[in-house]
Scaffold this motif. Sequence first.
Motif, PDB file in Angstrom:
ATOM      1  N   LEU A 116       5.190  -0.497 -30.891  1.00 38.87           N
ATOM      2  CA  LEU A 116       4.677   0.479 -31.854  1.00 38.87           C
ATOM      3  C   LEU A 116       3.220   0.206 -32.227  1.00 38.87           C
ATOM      4  N   THR A 117       2.453   1.267 -32.392  1.00 36.51           N
ATOM      5  CA  THR A 117       1.069   1.147 -32.863  1.00 36.51           C
ATOM      6  C   THR A 117       1.070   1.166 -34.388  1.00 36.51           C
ATOM      7  N   LEU A 118      -0.075   0.881 -34.977  1.00 38.30           N
ATOM      8  CA  LEU A 118      -0.165   0.923 -36.433  1.00 38.30           C
ATOM      9  C   LEU A 118       0.167   2.327 -36.945  1.00 38.30           C
ATOM     10  N   ASP A 119      -0.313   3.356 -36.236  1.00 34.40           N
ATOM     11  CA  ASP A 119       0.004   4.737 -36.640  1.00 34.40           C
ATOM     12  C   ASP A 119       1.507   4.985 -36.643  1.00 34.40           C
ATOM     13  N   ASP A 120       2.205   4.417 -35.654  1.00 34.04           N
ATOM     14  CA  ASP A 120       3.664   4.548 -35.608  1.00 34.04           C
ATOM     15  C   ASP A 120       4.299   3.936 -36.852  1.00 34.04           C
ATOM     16  N   TRP A 121       3.829   2.745 -37.221  1.00 37.18           N
ATOM     17  CA  TRP A 121       4.397   2.073 -38.400  1.00 37.18           C
ATOM     18  C   TRP A 121       4.166   2.899 -39.659  1.00 37.18           C
ATOM     19  N   VAL A 122       2.966   3.464 -39.770  1.00 38.01           N
ATOM     20  CA  VAL A 122       2.649   4.277 -40.956  1.00 38.01           C
ATOM     21  C   VAL A 122       3.563   5.507 -40.987  1.00 38.01           C
ATOM     22  N   GLN A 123       3.727   6.140 -39.827  1.00 41.04           N
ATOM     23  CA  GLN A 123       4.622   7.313 -39.730  1.00 41.04           C
ATOM     24  C   GLN A 123       6.054   6.955 -40.088  1.00 41.04           C
ATOM     25  N   LEU A 124       6.482   5.797 -39.588  1.00 45.17           N
ATOM     26  CA  LEU A 124       7.842   5.351 -39.871  1.00 45.17           C
ATOM     27  C   LEU A 124       8.025   5.155 -41.375  1.00 45.17           C
ATOM     28  N   ALA A 125       7.049   4.510 -42.012  1.00 49.99           N
ATOM     29  CA  ALA A 125       7.137   4.273 -43.459  1.00 49.99           C
ATOM     30  C   ALA A 125       7.152   5.599 -44.226  1.00 49.99           C
ATOM     31  N   GLU A 126       6.380   6.578 -43.747  1.00 50.77           N
ATOM     32  CA  GLU A 126       6.396   7.911 -44.367  1.00 50.77           C
ATOM     33  C   GLU A 126       7.805   8.502 -44.293  1.00 50.77           C
ATOM     34  N   LYS A 127       8.413   8.359 -43.116  1.00 48.65           N
ATOM     35  CA  LYS A 127       9.776   8.904 -42.932  1.00 48.65           C
ATOM     36  C   LYS A 127      10.789   8.168 -43.792  1.00 48.65           C
ATOM     37  N   VAL A 128      10.605   6.870 -43.914  1.00 50.61           N
ATOM     38  CA  VAL A 128      11.506   6.078 -44.771  1.00 50.61           C
ATOM     39  C   VAL A 128      11.389   6.587 -46.225  1.00 50.61           C
ATOM     40  N   GLU A 129      10.146   6.819 -46.643  1.00 47.33           N
ATOM     41  CA  GLU A 129       9.912   7.296 -48.004  1.00 47.33           C
ATOM     42  C   GLU A 129      10.543   8.677 -48.217  1.00 47.33           C
ATOM     43  N   LYS A 130      10.305   9.592 -47.237  1.00 42.95           N
ATOM     44  CA  LYS A 130      10.863  10.956 -47.361  1.00 42.95           C
ATOM     45  C   LYS A 130      12.386  10.953 -47.263  1.00 42.95           C
ATOM     46  N   PHE A 155      -4.154   5.627 -46.928  1.00 42.30           N
ATOM     47  CA  PHE A 155      -2.898   5.961 -46.255  1.00 42.30           C
ATOM     48  C   PHE A 155      -2.070   6.923 -47.096  1.00 42.30           C
ATOM     49  N   SER A 156      -1.251   7.699 -46.403  1.00 40.36           N
ATOM     50  CA  SER A 156      -0.437   8.715 -47.071  1.00 40.36           C
ATOM     51  C   SER A 156       0.832   8.100 -47.649  1.00 40.36           C
ATOM     52  N   VAL A 157       0.946   6.778 -47.552  1.00 47.16           N
ATOM     53  CA  VAL A 157       2.184   6.111 -47.955  1.00 47.16           C
ATOM     54  C   VAL A 157       1.791   4.746 -48.534  1.00 47.16           C
ATOM     55  N   ASP A 158       2.653   4.184 -49.369  1.00 47.00           N
ATOM     56  CA  ASP A 158       2.365   2.884 -49.978  1.00 47.00           C
ATOM     57  C   ASP A 158       2.196   1.818 -48.892  1.00 47.00           C
ATOM     58  N   LYS A 159       1.018   1.199 -48.863  1.00 44.77           N
ATOM     59  CA  LYS A 159       0.723   0.203 -47.822  1.00 44.77           C
ATOM     60  C   LYS A 159       1.698  -0.966 -47.853  1.00 44.77           C
ATOM     61  N   ARG A 160       2.201  -1.260 -49.053  1.00 46.96           N
ATOM     62  CA  ARG A 160       3.137  -2.393 -49.155  1.00 46.96           C
ATOM     63  C   ARG A 160       4.449  -2.091 -48.428  1.00 46.96           C
ATOM     64  N   LEU A 161       4.829  -0.822 -48.428  1.00 51.07           N
ATOM     65  CA  LEU A 161       6.042  -0.433 -47.709  1.00 51.07           C
ATOM     66  C   LEU A 161       5.829  -0.603 -46.198  1.00 51.07           C
ATOM     67  N   VAL A 162       4.640  -0.212 -45.732  1.00 47.85           N
ATOM     68  CA  VAL A 162       4.313  -0.383 -44.305  1.00 47.85           C
ATOM     69  C   VAL A 162       4.330  -1.871 -43.965  1.00 47.85           C
ATOM     70  N   ARG A 163       3.680  -2.666 -44.818  1.00 42.57           N
ATOM     71  CA  ARG A 163       3.558  -4.107 -44.554  1.00 42.57           C
ATOM     72  C   ARG A 163       4.932  -4.772 -44.485  1.00 42.57           C
ATOM     73  N   GLN A 164       5.780  -4.445 -45.439  1.00 45.00           N
ATOM     74  CA  GLN A 164       7.117  -5.066 -45.457  1.00 45.00           C
ATOM     75  C   GLN A 164       7.954  -4.641 -44.251  1.00 45.00           C
ATOM     76  N   THR A 165       7.818  -3.377 -43.870  1.00 44.34           N
ATOM     77  CA  THR A 165       8.571  -2.877 -42.708  1.00 44.34           C
ATOM     78  C   THR A 165       8.158  -3.634 -41.445  1.00 44.34           C
ATOM     79  N   ILE A 166       6.845  -3.819 -41.285  1.00 46.54           N
ATOM     80  CA  ILE A 166       6.325  -4.532 -40.110  1.00 46.54           C
ATOM     81  C   ILE A 166       6.829  -5.976 -40.091  1.00 46.54           C
TER      82      ILE A 166
END
Length: 299
Positions: free
Chosen positions: A282-296, A218-229
């Motif tokens: 939201l799909t998993l891809d949406d969550w990953v995108q969201l986490a990317e945006k949170v990071e940026k 993933f292009s973003v820390d998986k833990r950030l995605v997991r916690q967001t979900i």
Amino acid sequence: SHHRPPVPGECMKSARELVDRLRAYQPPNTDLGQHFLIDDAMLERMVAIAGVNKDDHILEIGPGPGTLTQYLLKTGANVTAIEIDDAPVLHLDEAFREEQNTKQLILHHDDALNAAWPSDITKVVANIPYQISSPLIEKLTRHLKEQEGVLQQVVLMVQHEFGQRLSMNHPADVGSLGMTVALDWDVTEHHMVPPHHFSPQPAVQSQVIELCPHNKVFSVDKRLVRQTIHHAFEQRRKKIRSTLRRAPKRISRIKGWHAQRWKDAMQSLQELEMMDARPEELTLDDWVQLAEKVEKGSM
């Protein structure tokens, strides 16, 4: 007397026979979720789904009467079995003395959630106590991360409802469990197993499920995605805009993160259309995108 090599399968005991032998020690402890699978065809099917062969090192959790253990050993695989309860350990010691002497079977009297697992396990095959389902999936995911590239496949008998939540094949079953599992695993649903295949009979339908690591990067820390979900699904009726205003409780466990950084990021995402969704949309891809945006957005 001359010794002849044993003929494979000649001393196989039926599942029911092994369960009866364990019962001689003590009745099943349903507090520990002891519902034993007594259908030999179903046991063979689990081993077949896992494609167990002699090169495998299998972890079995909660072997109980050893019905599944016996089919795993029959393939020539090495088996490490972890059993928490005293009586099954005594019974297994006796029933599988030979395999323990040759070290094909290593039996631990321990709690599988706390015990250290061997690092070279290739597959996990188990008829698991249903009340440890969620923590066990978490431990499997941690093990996968620690022993990269070793564990190939997990085949579990689970409660049907839990299997549905893992596979998320129906919209009603979309939740934080299935979403976070999808970060590491591809889930395949297999056959249902009705209560009469067990002794004692559980009050629920059971199902065999298979987890295979997909090793996606993933292009973003998986833990950030997991916690967001997890955070969003805690209040699944609400739009994520309102839920995510507050930082996840454990955000500071992720290096470089703290509540203020999270809040700053959320400020910058107010215009995002996705923020008006409810978590199950939201799909998993949406969550990953969201986490990317949170990071940026927090840079």
